[in-house]
Design an enzyme around this catalytic site. Sequence first.
Site, PDB file in Angstrom:
ATOM      1  N   GLU A   1       0.899  -1.244  -0.037  1.00 29.83           N
ATOM      2  CA  GLU A   1      -0.015   0.135   0.063  1.00 29.83           C
ATOM      3  C   GLU A   1       0.799   1.236   0.071  1.00 29.83           C
ATOM      4  O   GLU A   1       0.548   2.430  -0.688  1.00 29.83           O
ATOM      5  CB  GLU A   1      -0.704  -0.088   1.261  1.00 29.83           C
TER       6      GLU A   1
ATOM      7  N   ASP B   1      -4.327  -9.762  -8.259  1.00 28.23           N
ATOM      8  CA  ASP B   1      -4.748  -8.948  -9.397  1.00 28.23           C
ATOM      9  C   ASP B   1      -3.424  -8.001  -9.809  1.00 28.23           C
ATOM     10  O   ASP B   1      -3.377  -7.944 -10.992  1.00 28.23           O
ATOM     11  CB  ASP B   1      -5.867  -8.054  -8.851  1.00 28.23           C
TER      12      ASP B   1
ATOM     13  N   GLU C   1     -12.736  -0.233 -10.105  1.00 24.49           N
ATOM     14  CA  GLU C   1     -12.281  -1.075 -11.164  1.00 24.49           C
ATOM     15  C   GLU C   1     -13.092  -1.294 -12.629  1.00 24.49           C
ATOM     16  O   GLU C   1     -12.624  -1.349 -13.585  1.00 24.49           O
ATOM     17  CB  GLU C   1     -11.854  -2.517 -10.707  1.00 24.49           C
TER      18      GLU C   1
ATOM     19  N   THR D   1      -1.377   1.000 -10.217  1.00 25.44           N
ATOM     20  CA  THR D   1      -2.578   0.295  -9.803  1.00 25.44           C
ATOM     21  C   THR D   1      -3.416   1.194  -8.837  1.00 25.44           C
ATOM     22  O   THR D   1      -4.649   0.864  -8.409  1.00 25.44           O
ATOM     23  CB  THR D   1      -2.082  -1.051  -9.086  1.00 25.44           C
TER      24      THR D   1
END
Length: 541
Positions: A80, A221, A335, A438
């Site tokens: 993160e 992912d 997403e 991302t």
Amino acid sequence: MPFRQLIPLGLLCVLLPLHHGAPGPDGTAPDPAHYSFSLTLIDALDTLLILGNVSEFQRVVEVLQDNVDFDIDVNASVFETNIRVVGGLLSAHLLSKKAGVEVEAGWPCSGPLLRMAEEAARKLLPAFQTPTGMPYGTVNLLHGVNPGETPVTCTAGIGTFIVEFATLSSLTGDPVFEDVARVALMRLWESRSDIGLVGNHIDVLTGKWVAQDAGIGAGVDSYFEYLVKGAILLQDKKLMAMFLEYNKAIRNYTRFDDWYLWVQMYKGTVSMPVFQSLEAYWPGLQSLIGDIDNAMRTFLNYYTVWKQFGGLPEFYNIPQGYTVEKREGYPLRPELIESAMYLYRATGDPTLLELGRDAVESIEKISKVECGFATIKDLRDHKLDNRMESFFLAETVKYLYLLFDPTNFIHNNGSTFDAVITPYGECILGAGGYIFNTEAHPIDPAALHCCRRLKEEQWEVEDLMREFYSLKRNRSRFQKKTVSSGPWEPSAGPETFFSPEKHDQAREKKLAKQKVPLLSCPSQPFTSKLALLGQVFLDSS
């Protein structure tokens, strides 16, 4: 443009806790109460510029320089912190000049936000000191890895560094960041099963898989995402080849009627017939490799779920066509909107704008509260939770805005650009082709070539110097010339004199090994026909 009325720009100055801790296999975030630093502003900073709020961007840059300190006794998620903090700072650094910030001499190869990004990334490096080279999931920003830290890390927490770390290495000249990211990627690749799949969690000390569920969703992912985006950003054919091999296995074992299920990584048998909201990035990723038809079919499956509930539940049972118990919430994830933005850029299909309209109306009607936009705790009755995730500002708002703003600078097709003078020569920036990490932080790929001089480029300069001097000096005098300064450095070893013979031999040997064109935009470097606006179109497309 209706979306301009959705998010009052003043909301973007709200400070909220950054929820550290890599998501588990169910995609949930940990309790943020253990963390004492508020970094939502970093996560949302480039959103301010993309929405056109230049003055607020400038103000926030000053706030960050005055207040952010990474020398604190905090246990932070390596994953993160990288995607939100390092990625957010790098993006803001590269966009600073466009935002009217007065940049220092040497930008983009130097600057306060770049130094902050480097400082944050260095705090993460101790996590990579494992026998496998795969990082721990958590690191203490002051003390390094705690002695009792668990060695079990999710796959995404290992394979989601190459975009930020390669950018950082290119801008700073320190290869350590890209090196550790590449090692981690390769260890995962070497750990795949005989049928070509990877699991969900692995022990970074032993390399043994702990959770053997294989899929494209939570915990896995962004590993797949970064193979594609790393390949495009770095023009790296090996990373793309790795993804394409995974893609074959994913199609063979996890795809059913354009849905993607979870399977056992060694046998390929179905373990969870569910769709997770985090999987909705996949159609966007498919669009980046030119697989538009499959991307649209999968996207339309996901869109039917959205229309059923007014959002995507965290888990959706595909056979039953309904939510999974205790996974009914929608924390305003980006997403599906992200995929809509990519696919609309590729196809212009108005169905994708319909999804954007539905998203705007749902978020406005269901989740808008006095101080922001609240997480939807349960999509069945639209109960709200008292929190707003930072990715709503960093990603959801940004992708929605870009979906409806075709003239945004992010969508530049190369028709405009900025020429910047760096210590290494002239550099072209802002021509488009941005690569989103991302967390939706855009990285200008051209910037990776602004702050480093390849040896081959040095030799070109040396050739010109030698040719110039040969007109005025004979060879013996030139060989006696001691090189103490200038645009090139002596080759490795004790020699301090320029030797034309050895120079030619070294240059020929190096060029023989060169696999890609020298300068910043290699053409057709792997089995693709075109790389434009972040899309790679394969031979088979």
